[in-house]
Design a protein around this motif. Structure first.
Motif, PDB file in Angstrom:
ATOM      1  N   VAL A  63       0.809  -1.237  -0.237  1.00 32.06           N
ATOM      2  CA  VAL A  63      -0.016   0.059   0.304  1.00 32.06           C
ATOM      3  C   VAL A  63       0.538   1.204  -0.086  1.00 32.06           C
ATOM      4  O   VAL A  63       1.981   1.415   0.641  1.00 32.06           O
ATOM      5  CB  VAL A  63      -1.100  -0.358   1.071  1.00 32.06           C
ATOM      6  N   ARG A  64       0.371   2.583  -1.050  1.00 34.89           N
ATOM      7  CA  ARG A  64       1.527   3.520  -0.749  1.00 34.89           C
ATOM      8  C   ARG A  64       0.458   4.281  -0.243  1.00 34.89           C
ATOM      9  O   ARG A  64      -1.226   4.616  -0.528  1.00 34.89           O
ATOM     10  CB  ARG A  64       1.211   3.858  -2.658  1.00 34.89           C
ATOM     11  N   PRO A  65       1.342   6.295  -0.282  1.00 32.73           N
ATOM     12  CA  PRO A  65       0.539   7.229   0.229  1.00 32.73           C
ATOM     13  C   PRO A  65      -0.307   6.852  -0.481  1.00 32.73           C
ATOM     14  O   PRO A  65      -1.644   7.848  -0.039  1.00 32.73           O
ATOM     15  CB  PRO A  65       2.063   8.145   0.042  1.00 32.73           C
ATOM     16  N   SER A  66      -0.402   7.181  -2.001  1.00 32.74           N
ATOM     17  CA  SER A  66      -1.851   7.751  -3.056  1.00 32.74           C
ATOM     18  C   SER A  66      -2.281   6.940  -2.641  1.00 32.74           C
ATOM     19  O   SER A  66      -4.016   7.234  -2.699  1.00 32.74           O
ATOM     20  CB  SER A  66      -0.770   7.117  -4.418  1.00 32.74           C
ATOM     21  N   ASP A  67      -2.848   5.098  -2.280  1.00 30.39           N
ATOM     22  CA  ASP A  67      -3.673   4.481  -2.091  1.00 30.39           C
ATOM     23  C   ASP A  67      -4.213   5.244  -0.757  1.00 30.39           C
ATOM     24  O   ASP A  67      -4.992   4.855  -0.727  1.00 30.39           O
ATOM     25  CB  ASP A  67      -3.298   3.198  -1.542  1.00 30.39           C
ATOM     26  N   LEU A  68      -2.992   5.154   0.342  1.00 30.45           N
ATOM     27  CA  LEU A  68      -4.388   6.016   1.336  1.00 30.45           C
ATOM     28  C   LEU A  68      -4.848   6.632   0.527  1.00 30.45           C
ATOM     29  O   LEU A  68      -6.275   7.163   1.145  1.00 30.45           O
ATOM     30  CB  LEU A  68      -3.096   6.628   2.963  1.00 30.45           C
ATOM     31  N   VAL A  69      -4.730   8.082   0.512  1.00 31.91           N
ATOM     32  CA  VAL A  69      -5.452   9.050  -0.167  1.00 31.91           C
ATOM     33  C   VAL A  69      -6.604   8.609  -0.311  1.00 31.91           C
ATOM     34  O   VAL A  69      -7.909   9.699  -0.083  1.00 31.91           O
ATOM     35  CB  VAL A  69      -4.325  10.122  -1.095  1.00 31.91           C
ATOM     36  N   VAL A  70      -6.937   7.999  -1.494  1.00 29.68           N
ATOM     37  CA  VAL A  70      -8.588   6.869  -2.436  1.00 29.68           C
ATOM     38  C   VAL A  70      -8.624   6.555  -1.576  1.00 29.68           C
ATOM     39  O   VAL A  70     -10.028   6.896  -1.304  1.00 29.68           O
ATOM     40  CB  VAL A  70      -7.694   6.134  -3.504  1.00 29.68           C
TER      41      VAL A  70
END
Length: 288
Positions: A132-139
């Motif tokens: 999991v990446r920071p961009s996934d956490l944003v979504v």
């Protein structure tokens, strides 16, 4: 090192922290998506969006774009595209079957002539919670806000729609708009869950908590609360178990959620009610 010490050590790692944060955010929104799936009786949508996600992944890899983001965009477009066919459950089921066939055919075609590594595309469908990446956490964070907000603001309309479509129409509910919004949210949520558990195990985050909650709740509002509560507890416990005994998180989450759903369905029917009872009157539809 015992299990408790191992969990403590693993929780110091950034990828593990991101995975835990992702599961928490997912637990706040995706079980509510499951409530919508169960209420609208659109189970095939999950499988259709898995195929659409593969097409988005293939296109992303071909164009050099983020495959996960392309999967989410493809799912959103597909959800909006099939909305006009959702006037009846049969119409939507047929559309989902057609969508699955076209999406998988297009995905395989893109992979075949592009020279893209097909194994890499299919690997994303299996998910990797520690990737999991920071961009996934944003979504996931956006979904954790948007999904509850949509259900809260439109709770009366949603309760009517889930109870009876025709009743919702004569009551002044903008059924077409609401159905499209719900399908887009469902589609995007399936795409967003790919990075966590993989498309094939997305039910752990959506459907299974909703099935248990529907058995326990007495109104749409209480079902929604039960779904979120079960999602948070199951995901937290399943994740910790997987860390303690070095097990793959996806299957553990599914088994944990499935066990809770099974236990909920062992409760005698007379102890619970449903907001979709055929004998309920419009005034009996609770949105709180």
């Amino acid at each position: 090192m015992n299990a408790l010490e191992q969990v403590g050590a693993l929780l110091q790692l950034v990828p593990v922290q991101r995975a835990g944060a992702g599961l928490l955010l997912a637990s706040l929104g995706l079980p509510l998506v499951g409530v919508v799936i169960v209420g609208l009786d659109i189970m095939p949508v999950r499988f259709a969006m898995m195929h659409v996600a593969l097409l988005g992944i293939a296109v992303g890899m071909l164009l050099g774009l983020d495959p996960a983001l392309c999967a989410i965009v493809a799912c959103a477009l597909a959800g909006a595209g099939v909305a006009p066919l959702a006037r009846t459950p049969d119409g939507l089921s047929g559309a989902m079957g057609l969508l699955m066939s076209l999406a998988i055919a297009a995905a395989l075609l893109v992979l075949s002539f592009s020279g893209v590594n097909a194994n890499g595309a299919f690997a994303l469908l299996w998910g990797s919670i520690l990737a999991v990446r920071p961009s996934d956490l944003v979504v996931l964070g956006v979904l954790a806000v948007v999904v509850p907000a949509l259900l809260w603001r439109r709770r009366r309309d949603l309760a009517l729609l889930l109870h009876d479509r025709e009743l919702a129409v004569v009551s002044g509910v903008r059924v077409e708009w609401l159905t499209m919004a719900l399908l887009v949210v469902v589609a995007v949520s399936v795409g967003a869950a790919i990075r966590l558990t993989g498309a094939l195990l997305v039910d752990a985050l959506t459907l299974l908590p909703a099935l248990a909650a529907r058995r326990l709740g007495r109104s749409l509002g209480s079902i929604a609360l039960w779904a979120v509560g079960i999602g948070v507890v199951v995901n937290a416990v399943g994740f910790l178990i997987s860390l303690a005994w070095d097990l793959p998180p996806g299957p553990v989450l599914v088994l944990a959620a499935g066990a809770v759903a099974l236990a909920a369905h062992l409760i005698p029917e007379r102890r619970t009610t449903s907001w979709r009872r055929p004998t309920a009157s419009p005034s009996g539809l609770s949105s709180h």
